[in-house]
Scaffold this active site. Structure first.
Site, PDB file in Angstrom:
ATOM      1  N   ARG A 138      -1.440  43.300  16.402  1.00 15.11           N
ATOM      2  CA  ARG A 138      -2.714  42.648  16.057  1.00 15.11           C
ATOM      3  C   ARG A 138      -3.225  43.082  14.683  1.00 15.11           C
ATOM      4  O   ARG A 138      -4.414  42.958  14.400  1.00 15.11           O
ATOM      5  CB  ARG A 138      -3.761  42.983  17.118  1.00 15.11           C
ATOM      6  CG  ARG A 138      -3.364  42.566  18.522  1.00 15.11           C
ATOM      7  CD  ARG A 138      -4.361  43.058  19.542  1.00 15.11           C
ATOM      8  NE  ARG A 138      -3.994  42.654  20.896  1.00 15.11           N
ATOM      9  CZ  ARG A 138      -4.682  42.967  21.993  1.00 15.11           C
ATOM     10  NH1 ARG A 138      -5.774  43.728  21.879  1.00 15.11           N
ATOM     11  NH2 ARG A 138      -4.290  42.552  23.178  1.00 15.11           N
ATOM     12  N   CYS A 157      -6.673  29.957  -0.616  1.00 23.21           N
ATOM     13  CA  CYS A 157      -5.290  29.448  -0.613  1.00 23.21           C
ATOM     14  C   CYS A 157      -4.393  30.418   0.150  1.00 23.21           C
ATOM     15  O   CYS A 157      -3.787  30.058   1.139  1.00 23.21           O
ATOM     16  CB  CYS A 157      -4.794  29.262  -2.047  1.00 23.21           C
ATOM     17  SG  CYS A 157      -5.711  28.020  -2.981  1.00 23.21           S
ATOM     18  N   ASP A 186       0.259  26.099  -5.985  1.00 21.12           N
ATOM     19  CA  ASP A 186       0.733  25.562  -7.258  1.00 21.12           C
ATOM     20  C   ASP A 186       1.911  26.450  -7.662  1.00 21.12           C
ATOM     21  O   ASP A 186       1.724  27.560  -8.158  1.00 21.12           O
ATOM     22  CB  ASP A 186      -0.416  25.624  -8.269  1.00 21.12           C
ATOM     23  CG  ASP A 186      -0.021  25.247  -9.681  1.00 21.12           C
ATOM     24  OD1 ASP A 186       1.180  25.113  -9.971  1.00 21.12           O
ATOM     25  OD2 ASP A 186      -0.930  25.104 -10.523  1.00 21.12           O
ATOM     26  N   ASN A 194       1.421  35.492  -6.752  1.00 21.21           N
ATOM     27  CA  ASN A 194       1.071  35.888  -5.394  1.00 21.21           C
ATOM     28  C   ASN A 194       2.131  36.771  -4.749  1.00 21.21           C
ATOM     29  O   ASN A 194       1.810  37.727  -4.043  1.00 21.21           O
ATOM     30  CB  ASN A 194       0.847  34.650  -4.518  1.00 21.21           C
ATOM     31  CG  ASN A 194      -0.407  33.883  -4.861  1.00 21.21           C
ATOM     32  OD1 ASN A 194      -0.404  32.656  -4.876  1.00 21.21           O
ATOM     33  ND2 ASN A 194      -1.501  34.577  -5.149  1.00 21.21           N
ATOM     34  N   ALA A 280      -4.646  22.404 -13.142  1.00 18.67           N
ATOM     35  CA  ALA A 280      -5.474  21.392 -12.484  1.00 18.67           C
ATOM     36  C   ALA A 280      -6.548  22.077 -11.660  1.00 18.67           C
ATOM     37  O   ALA A 280      -6.296  23.084 -10.999  1.00 18.67           O
ATOM     38  CB  ALA A 280      -4.604  20.514 -11.592  1.00 18.67           C
TER      39      ALA A 280
END
Length: 281
Positions: A138, A157, A186, A194, A280
């Site tokens: 958990r 995101c 993206d 990331n 964008a």
């Protein structure tokens, strides 16, 4: 060629060759000139990185490790939602006149929740369980809080991390693994950013909990390449690649909240040239 390069190239080729175009559909993002930003997308991309073997920074172009760690610390350590506490400008487009991005990202990490062991925020709960209950199934965080979405200037995101501890035969130290869940990405702008961030996070948690790093699994629901990024991606994935860099993290730091950007670096990081990428919004 680094493993990260191979994964990135294969993912981009798959999106370009087998993806679905959103051209002509109702989309939210726009380019700076106001035109709609369409994508080629793939659903359910899953990439695995064995952090015990190499650090997953691509060499096709440079990933700014200091800046991406600074953002990671802003969210996970400072638990901030104000861009004035961030040393880059990547969040400027989503901040209000006071610098706030609303009840998003770091704000959600700062919220305390009630547990039988006492009130803790999500980060402190992860640290507590890794140290006291490492085999728990958990150990996770989630910042996609539906009751607060209307007060977020951008929906998260990368919204969830699940931590799982394993053990290698005949070794004393436990192994820390993690799954990063991302609703949207993206690929050109943010993929390796990331990946490097959450690889660093696993290294940080492992060190302060006296563990070793294992796998980072990256799950992306909507992995997309924007229309104006397509020629950039095609050029990028044909470039020469190099060996993976060597990751260094200050071994003296044992407190998660004591890390600074100066406690990390990539050695022998050889890359291709940078490219200018339109974003964008």
């Amino acid at each position: 060629m680094s493993v990260a390069d191979r994964i990135f190239i294969d993912m981009c080729q798959d999106i370009l060759e087998n993806g679905t175009s959103t051209e002509g559909e109702k989309v939210r993002p726009k380019w700076e000139d106001g035109s709609l930003a369409y994508t080629i997308k793939k659903f359910g991309v899953i990439n695995r990185y064995d952090l015990s073997k190499e650090f997953p920074a691509i060499t096709l172009r440079k990933t700014g490790i200091k800046s991406c760690i600074d953002e990671l610390l802003w969210i996970w350590q400072k638990k901030s939602n104000n861009i004035h506490e961030l040393n880059s400008h990547i969040w400027d487009s989503w901040a209000d006149e006071n610098g706030s991005i609303g009840k998003a990202y770091g704000y959600q990490m700062s919220v305390k929740h009630k547990y039988k062991e006492g009130d803790m925020d999500q980060v402190d709960r992860v640290l507590y369980d890794l140290k006291n209950n490492p085999y728990s199934r958990r150990i996770m965080t989630n910042i996609y809080t539906f009751s607060d979405l209307h007060e977020m200037n951008l929906y998260p995101c990368a919204y969830s991390m699940t931590f799982n501890v394993t053990k290698k035969t005949n070794e004393d130290k436990l192994v820390l693994n993690g799954i990063l869940n991302q609703r949207s990405q993206d690929v050109l702008t943010a993929n390796n950013w990331n990946v490097c961030q959450y690889a660093v996070l696993l290294h940080m948690f492992a060190q302060v909990c006296d563990m070793q790093v294992g796998e980072l699994v990256h799950v992306i629901a909507d992995a997309h390449i924007y229309d104006r990024h397509i020629p950039l991606v095609k050029e990028l994935i044909t470039r020469q690649t190099y060996d993976a860099p060597t990751f260094w993290m200050n071994p003296e730091v044992k407190d998660f909240y004591a890390f600074t950007t100066e406690d990390f670096r990539l050695d022998n990081y050889q890359t291709g040239p940078q490219i200018k990428i339109p974003v964008a919004v």
